[in-house]
Design a protein around this motif. Structure first.
Motif, mmCIF file in Angstrom:
data_model
loop_
_atom_site.group_PDB
_atom_site.id
_atom_site.type_symbol
_atom_site.label_atom_id
_atom_site.label_comp_id
_atom_site.label_asym_id
_atom_site.label_seq_id
_atom_site.Cartn_x
_atom_site.Cartn_y
_atom_site.Cartn_z
ATOM 1 N N THR B 94 102.244 -23.511 45.619
ATOM 2 C CA THR B 94 103.029 -24.635 46.123
ATOM 3 C C THR B 94 103.784 -24.241 47.389
ATOM 4 O O THR B 94 103.929 -25.040 48.314
ATOM 5 C CB THR B 94 103.997 -25.141 45.039
ATOM 6 O OG1 THR B 94 103.271 -25.327 43.829
ATOM 7 C CG2 THR B 94 104.620 -26.455 45.441
ATOM 8 N N ASN B 96 102.789 -22.121 49.671
ATOM 9 C CA ASN B 96 101.853 -22.169 50.793
ATOM 10 C C ASN B 96 101.497 -23.605 51.173
ATOM 11 O O ASN B 96 101.408 -23.944 52.351
ATOM 12 C CB ASN B 96 100.588 -21.386 50.449
ATOM 13 C CG ASN B 96 100.842 -19.893 50.491
ATOM 14 O OD1 ASN B 96 101.082 -19.340 51.550
ATOM 15 N ND2 ASN B 96 100.857 -19.253 49.342
ATOM 16 N N LEU B 97 101.330 -24.443 50.150
ATOM 17 C CA LEU B 97 100.992 -25.842 50.414
ATOM 18 C C LEU B 97 102.132 -26.542 51.146
ATOM 19 O O LEU B 97 101.906 -27.369 52.035
ATOM 20 C CB LEU B 97 100.717 -26.546 49.087
ATOM 21 C CG LEU B 97 99.952 -27.847 49.201
ATOM 22 C CD1 LEU B 97 98.520 -27.564 49.621
ATOM 23 C CD2 LEU B 97 99.970 -28.600 47.885
ATOM 24 N N ILE B 99 104.313 -25.231 53.267
ATOM 25 C CA ILE B 99 104.302 -24.858 54.684
ATOM 26 C C ILE B 99 103.195 -25.618 55.404
ATOM 27 O O ILE B 99 103.387 -26.142 56.507
ATOM 28 C CB ILE B 99 104.086 -23.344 54.864
ATOM 29 C CG1 ILE B 99 105.139 -22.558 54.111
ATOM 30 C CG2 ILE B 99 104.049 -22.985 56.341
ATOM 31 C CD1 ILE B 99 106.456 -22.453 54.792
ATOM 32 N N ALA B 100 102.018 -25.716 54.763
ATOM 33 C CA ALA B 100 100.915 -26.446 55.389
ATOM 34 C C ALA B 100 101.296 -27.906 55.596
ATOM 35 O O ALA B 100 101.096 -28.465 56.682
ATOM 36 C CB ALA B 100 99.660 -26.323 54.522
ATOM 37 N N VAL B 127 112.962 -29.432 62.862
ATOM 38 C CA VAL B 127 112.672 -28.049 63.258
ATOM 39 C C VAL B 127 113.506 -27.083 62.404
ATOM 40 O O VAL B 127 113.013 -26.036 61.976
ATOM 41 C CB VAL B 127 112.942 -27.832 64.765
ATOM 42 C CG1 VAL B 127 112.768 -26.369 65.130
ATOM 43 C CG2 VAL B 127 112.010 -28.689 65.593
ATOM 44 N N LEU B 128 114.780 -27.473 62.119
ATOM 45 C CA LEU B 128 115.592 -26.617 61.240
ATOM 46 C C LEU B 128 114.956 -26.533 59.854
ATOM 47 O O LEU B 128 114.910 -25.458 59.239
ATOM 48 C CB LEU B 128 117.023 -27.157 61.143
ATOM 49 C CG LEU B 128 117.811 -27.145 62.462
ATOM 50 C CD1 LEU B 128 119.218 -27.704 62.255
ATOM 51 C CD2 LEU B 128 117.899 -25.726 63.029
ATOM 52 N N PHE B 130 111.823 -26.734 59.194
ATOM 53 C CA PHE B 130 110.655 -25.860 59.346
ATOM 54 C C PHE B 130 111.085 -24.389 59.293
ATOM 55 O O PHE B 130 110.469 -23.571 58.607
ATOM 56 C CB PHE B 130 109.959 -26.177 60.670
ATOM 57 C CG PHE B 130 108.710 -25.377 60.899
ATOM 58 C CD1 PHE B 130 107.558 -25.661 60.196
ATOM 59 C CD2 PHE B 130 108.693 -24.341 61.806
ATOM 60 C CE1 PHE B 130 106.408 -24.924 60.397
ATOM 61 C CE2 PHE B 130 107.551 -23.595 62.025
ATOM 62 C CZ PHE B 130 106.406 -23.891 61.311
ATOM 63 N N LEU B 131 112.190 -24.081 60.004
ATOM 64 C CA LEU B 131 112.710 -22.713 59.981
ATOM 65 C C LEU B 131 113.125 -22.307 58.571
ATOM 66 O O LEU B 131 112.820 -21.199 58.121
ATOM 67 C CB LEU B 131 113.926 -22.614 60.909
ATOM 68 C CG LEU B 131 113.625 -22.286 62.359
ATOM 69 C CD1 LEU B 131 114.889 -22.373 63.192
ATOM 70 C CD2 LEU B 131 113.050 -20.875 62.445
ATOM 71 N N THR B 134 109.974 -21.665 56.374
ATOM 72 C CA THR B 134 109.269 -20.404 56.620
ATOM 73 C C THR B 134 110.137 -19.204 56.211
ATOM 74 O O THR B 134 109.618 -18.196 55.750
ATOM 75 C CB THR B 134 108.839 -20.266 58.095
ATOM 76 O OG1 THR B 134 109.946 -20.557 58.936
ATOM 77 C CG2 THR B 134 107.711 -21.212 58.426
ATOM 78 N N THR B 135 111.472 -19.335 56.357
ATOM 79 C CA THR B 135 112.339 -18.239 55.926
ATOM 80 C C THR B 135 112.321 -18.092 54.400
ATOM 81 O O THR B 135 112.428 -16.981 53.875
ATOM 82 C CB THR B 135 113.783 -18.454 56.426
ATOM 83 O OG1 THR B 135 113.736 -18.794 57.811
ATOM 84 C CG2 THR B 135 114.612 -17.203 56.256
ATOM 85 N N GLY B 137 109.698 -18.429 52.677
ATOM 86 C CA GLY B 137 108.495 -17.624 52.465
ATOM 87 C C GLY B 137 108.753 -16.158 52.780
ATOM 88 O O GLY B 137 108.358 -15.271 52.021
ATOM 89 N N PHE B 138 109.433 -15.909 53.888
ATOM 90 C CA PHE B 138 109.713 -14.534 54.300
ATOM 91 C C PHE B 138 110.555 -13.805 53.254
ATOM 92 O O PHE B 138 110.252 -12.671 52.875
ATOM 93 C CB PHE B 138 110.436 -14.547 55.655
ATOM 94 C CG PHE B 138 110.710 -13.188 56.210
ATOM 95 C CD1 PHE B 138 109.677 -12.407 56.699
ATOM 96 C CD2 PHE B 138 112.002 -12.697 56.245
ATOM 97 C CE1 PHE B 138 109.926 -11.144 57.208
ATOM 98 C CE2 PHE B 138 112.257 -11.436 56.765
ATOM 99 C CZ PHE B 138 111.220 -10.666 57.245
ATOM 100 N N TYR B 141 108.680 -13.138 49.899
ATOM 101 C CA TYR B 141 107.566 -12.182 49.981
ATOM 102 C C TYR B 141 107.975 -10.786 49.491
ATOM 103 O O TYR B 141 107.180 -10.060 48.920
ATOM 104 C CB TYR B 141 107.107 -12.110 51.438
ATOM 105 C CG TYR B 141 105.641 -11.761 51.651
ATOM 106 C CD1 TYR B 141 104.639 -12.419 50.959
ATOM 107 C CD2 TYR B 141 105.270 -10.789 52.571
ATOM 108 C CE1 TYR B 141 103.303 -12.117 51.174
ATOM 109 C CE2 TYR B 141 103.937 -10.477 52.799
ATOM 110 C CZ TYR B 141 102.962 -11.144 52.095
ATOM 111 O OH TYR B 141 101.641 -10.839 52.316
ATOM 112 N N GLY B 156 108.241 -6.981 59.450
ATOM 113 C CA GLY B 156 108.890 -8.245 59.799
ATOM 114 C C GLY B 156 110.334 -8.048 60.238
ATOM 115 O O GLY B 156 110.762 -8.569 61.271
#
Ligand code: HEM
Lengths: 155, 220
Positions: B94, B96-97, B99-100, B127-128, B130-131, B134-135, B137-138, B141, B156
């Motif tokens: 989920t 990954n989905l 982010i896609a 955009v915030l 989006f940031l 992705t964070t 995810g980072f 990980y 990273g």
């Protein structure tokens, strides 16, 4: 189907300041729109369940700070940053290549992205009137794809 | 009067639902939005967020954020906890989905020019978002503490650390020192389960309020 027509302020024509109402053909939120949402939800949940049962999340060997594995990959959506860093090996004047390699795909890229509505002052939303914006969008997308590819083949 | 009606009336007497509901229920969704699947991407990202919150809370019941215990607790989730493997895999896919979906949503907004007057600020909030996504995810990980988690995070944080001026501070804040240690783990865990969830809830609230006030842009 109960198609309804409503009067709306002209604010959904981006940029044009006309204030006379425009007629919008639409469906009521309930039940039509909600029904579509439920169908999409079923597809999304179904795909997640299928992927999760067919390809369970992995777990490699425990972390070992003294044993560097190869290759090391980040999440796929960071690959283009790695790729760009590997790709950019030229100093520009006094600026070392590495500084450009990290600044361009992160600081400059996000800075430009957040400024998009203030950079693009063209009020039109028609693709054919926005050749520059559309061209830039395609160039950036191809760039991200290319650097993602680059990071995979040059790990 | 039957029971559901009595409950409805109890609330209606107090909160006037009968006046509040019709504008929501009858609120028109423009025809093009109902028929064009490109408009589903934002909603799909939101659904992903809800699934991530649910599966993430489940994982937090069993996960232990220390270098000694983290790997073992994830292994325990995968092998011993009932449905553990399925729920961790759901969290993984989920994420990954989402982010896609967010990326495609942003691409559709860009090419339709939906960020233009009056929606400039909703693009900025986007955009915030989006940031933040992705964070998420980072920071997630690193948590399983396996070889890839450790070394990808090492690279990273190294990259983030070499950004001019801000880099050293970003690196110090993330790592809690100069290397990836137990301190780094607790920080990444706090970022992943406290700071980012709070941030995304606020941003999503603002994002949806603006969509509701301004309506969906009228191209096509
Ligand atoms: C967690 C991430 C996000 C969620 C859950 C989300 C959700 C939504 C939803 C449900 C809509 C209604 C229309 C649609 O679904 O297409 C919307 C509209 C919008 N979103 Fe997002 N969004 C997210 C991220 C973003 C990002 C990254 C951007 C751009 C940088 C963005 C910019 C916009 C704009 C400008 C609108 C108005 C579009 C229009 O009026 O046509 N959003 N968002």
């Amino acid at each position: 189907m109960a198609l309804i027509e409503v009067e709306k302020e002209g604010k959904d024509m981006a940029g044009t300041q006309e204030k006379q109402p425009v007629r919008v053909r639409g469906f009521p939120f309930y039940p039509h729109f909600l029904l579509r949402e439920v169908v999409v939800m079923c597809i999304v949940i179904g795909s997640i369940l299928m992927l999760s049962s067919l390809f369970p999340a992995g777990l490699l060997k425990p972390a070992d700070p003294f044993d560097t594995p190869s290759p090391i990959f980040p999440e796929w959506y960071y690959l283009y940053v790695f790729g760009f860093l590997k790709f950019w090996t030229f100093d520009v004047g006094p600026i070392p290549a590495k500084i450009i390699g990290v600044t361009l795909p992160m600081v400059v890229w996000y800075g430009l992205l957040i400024m998009v509505p203030f950079i693009d002052r063209n009020p039109s939303t028609e693709l054919k009137d926005r050749k520059f914006a559309v061209g830039m969008g395609i160039v950036v997308l191809l760039g991200i794809l290319y650097f993602t590819y680059y990071s995979i083949v040059n790990h | 009067m039957n029971l559901p009606d009595m409950i409805y009336k109890w609330f209606d007497d107090r909160f006037k639902i009968s006046e509040l509901l019709p504008p929501i229920v009858k609120h028109p969704a423009p025809e093009k939005v109902t028929s064009n699947p490109l408009y589903c991407l934002g909603g799909t990202a939101f659904l992903c967020f809800l699934i991530l919150a649910g599966s993430g809370i489940f994982l937090a019941f069993y996960y232990k954020p220390t270098p000694e215990e983290a790997y073992k607790s994830v292994e325990h989730i995968m092998t011993a906890v009932p449905m553990g493997s399925l729920i961790r895999s759901i969290h993984h896919w989920t994420a990954n989905l989402m982010i896609a979906a967010v990326s495609l949503h942003m691409i559709r907004v860009y090419f339709m020019g939906a960020y233009k007057n009056p929606r400039e600020l909703n693009w900025v909030v986007g955009v915030l978002l989006f940031l933040v996504a992705t964070t998420f995810g980072f920071s997630g990980y690193l948590l399983p503490w396996d070889q890839l988690a450790f070394w990808a995070t090492k690279i990273g944080t190294g990259i983030a650390g070499s950004i001019p001026v801000m880099g050293p501070y970003i690196s110090l804040i993330l790592l809690g020192g100069t290397d990836i240690t137990a301190d780094t783990m607790t920080r990444f865990y706090a970022i992943h389960v406290l700071i980012l969830p709070a941030a995304i809830i606020v941003l999503l609230g603002v994002h949806f309020m603006m969509v509701r006030i301004q309506g969906i842009s009228g191209r096509l």
